[in-house]
Design an enzyme around this catalytic site. Sequence first.
Site, PDB file in Angstrom:
ATOM      1  N   LYS A 261       0.846  -1.200   0.000  1.00  0.00           N
ATOM      2  CA  LYS A 261       0.000   0.000   0.000  1.00  0.00           C
ATOM      3  C   LYS A 261       0.882   1.251   0.000  1.00  0.00           C
ATOM      4  CE  LYS A 261      -3.967  -1.748   2.618  1.00  0.00           C
ATOM      5  NZ  LYS A 261      -4.951  -1.588   1.541  1.00  0.00           N
ATOM      6  N   ARG A 335     -10.171 -11.434   1.999  1.00  0.00           N
ATOM      7  CA  ARG A 335     -11.017 -12.493   1.441  1.00  0.00           C
ATOM      8  C   ARG A 335     -10.340 -13.858   1.511  1.00  0.00           C
ATOM      9  NH1 ARG A 335     -11.316  -9.401  -4.212  1.00  0.00           N
ATOM     10  NH2 ARG A 335     -11.107  -7.671  -2.733  1.00  0.00           N
TER      11      ARG A 335
HETATM   12  N1  BES Z   1      -8.097  -3.590   4.382  1.00  0.00           N
HETATM   13  C1  BES Z   1      -8.233  -3.220   3.021  1.00  0.00           C
HETATM   14  C2  BES Z   1      -9.528  -2.468   2.746  1.00  0.00           C
HETATM   15  C3  BES Z   1      -9.669  -1.101   3.344  1.00  0.00           C
HETATM   16  C4  BES Z   1      -9.393   0.022   2.610  1.00  0.00           C
HETATM   17  C5  BES Z   1     -10.160  -0.924   4.626  1.00  0.00           C
HETATM   18  C6  BES Z   1      -9.569   1.275   3.137  1.00  0.00           C
HETATM   19  C7  BES Z   1     -10.336   0.329   5.164  1.00  0.00           C
HETATM   20  C8  BES Z   1     -10.045   1.435   4.412  1.00  0.00           C
HETATM   21  C9  BES Z   1      -8.230  -4.465   2.147  1.00  0.00           C
HETATM   22  O1  BES Z   1      -7.449  -5.503   2.589  1.00  0.00           O
HETATM   23  C10 BES Z   1      -7.727  -4.053   0.811  1.00  0.00           C
HETATM   24  O2  BES Z   1      -6.565  -3.723   0.721  1.00  0.00           O
HETATM   25  N2  BES Z   1      -8.594  -4.081  -0.196  1.00  0.00           N
HETATM   26  C11 BES Z   1      -8.221  -3.709  -1.509  1.00  0.00           C
HETATM   27  C12 BES Z   1      -8.706  -4.794  -2.446  1.00  0.00           C
HETATM   28  C13 BES Z   1      -8.205  -4.619  -3.850  1.00  0.00           C
HETATM   29  C14 BES Z   1      -6.734  -4.928  -3.918  1.00  0.00           C
HETATM   30  C15 BES Z   1      -8.973  -5.558  -4.759  1.00  0.00           C
HETATM   31  C16 BES Z   1      -8.903  -2.388  -1.852  1.00  0.00           C
HETATM   32  O3  BES Z   1     -10.079  -2.227  -1.548  1.00  0.00           O
HETATM   33  O4  BES Z   1      -8.226  -1.536  -2.401  1.00  0.00           O
HETATM   34 MN    MN Z   2      -5.433  -5.336   1.917  1.00  0.00          MN
END
Ligand code: BES
Ligand code: MN
Length: 486
Positions: A261, A335
Amino acid sequence: MLAVVLAEATTDSPIASGADTVVVGVFEGEDVAHEMPGGTLGALLDSGEARREFKRLAVTHADGTRVILIGLGNRAKLDGERARVAAAVAHGRAREIGASTLCWEVPHHVDDDVVEGLVQGTLLHAYRYERYKPSKASRRVGRLLLSAHHDVSEPVRVARIVTEAQNRARDLGNTPANDLAPSALAAYAEETAGRHGLGFSALDEEAIRGAGMGAFAAVAQGSVESARLIRLEYDGTSGEGPLIGLIGKAVTFDTGGISLKPAGTMHEMKFDMCGGAAVIEALAALAELQLPVRVLGLVGATENMPGGRAVKPGDIVRASDGTTIEVNNTDAEGRLVLADCIAQAKRDGAERLVDLATLTGGVVVALGSTYAGMMSNDDTWASEVEAAAEQSGELVWRMPLHREYAEMLKGRYAQIINSTTKREATALTAAEFLHNFAGEVPWAHLDIAGTAYDVRRPYFAHRGATGFGVRLLVELARAGAQPAGV
Ligand code: BES
Ligand code: MN
Ligand code: ZN
């Protein structure tokens, strides 16, 4: 850590209750239910200093007691949520003026939802996270009384138990990842189980891999912290009624893994365990309330770290139900963890499933912090969850599942991929990913990424974790409780 407010019911009048500060509400088109000697409250309203509009406050003294007069607006509109807001606003002023025992005069002819809301709003607003930064302020409301002509001790008790559980879930969420590794969360859950008489067991990382949970293990392998699959069990029925499986994502820190990230808001990813925290504390509350339901809680706890052993984009793993998954994006880790937890809940005989997870940024874009996204394979179960959400004020908005979203996850090298290449409908494809594992069992997925922290509601004076889901899950259990129960 909690700014502890003891909440109790009384049938004494507010003035006779011994409180140093009394809160009196007044509805539009009405006068105060109980005037103070000298007609103080009426005079304050007549002068325009106190108003009947919702949330308007005035402070005065009468009969040797401080009185906060608060506008409650339209009587017909006063529900649990408006009660929480009114209580939060009143508590804020009470704290400011140095109240130590606060007594709410419960308005006449309101139902238990309002009484519960007054307790919840006060306790939620009083919450502070002080583990690392004790506040210098000595001003603190230590006791809350709810005064009514009739006995309101039952709604006060229920609201106190549920809100204390919610505040504990907030503590878990706010705790930084260095002090809440998966092993620490499991130890906390074990202690909670001991206190409330819940069944407890946990698998460590070796046991997770040993049980064939290759999806969960793939996320866990990049971290030096050993993962845990936490299991809590509660049976308040001696075996009757459907087994409800509550599944929580508890990624104690989500760096994104090799699909790292950006740095900007990565620190917020300590909140990526809020689904798991809600499940743990909901079970604690159910046990404390002795509700006649059967519940299995499964919490998937792991860090998501990059590292020499971390899962790599393109790696193919096998979940415990045999499904092969190509990990296209290591940041779609929630997931993977949930896949094995859901499969496990089914093997354990769960007949209804709810999972809570801070799963996608997409749901935050779509619904902000007002609603959690809900996706479900079963209209009846979905409407039960919706009703519990409405009742608790922890709102959900149903979003669609669709074969076309599922098709976007078809793999070239494995059966499914964990992330689509284009960022389309990410919350919905994430739900379809989970749908593979829930199959036909009635299941509701709650994507709480937008509601788990930093929510703009007056009772969340302390930004940070909200404990979203605790109240909703308890309401769901209350609604589904077997007859002869609460
Ligand atoms: N934990 C994150 C989702 C998240 C994002 C929670 C912002 C709270 C605030 C999750 O694990 C994630 O990184 N999701 C990705 C999925 C994508 C790579 C398909 C996302 O939503 O960007
Ligand atoms: Mn994630
Ligand atoms: Zn995550």
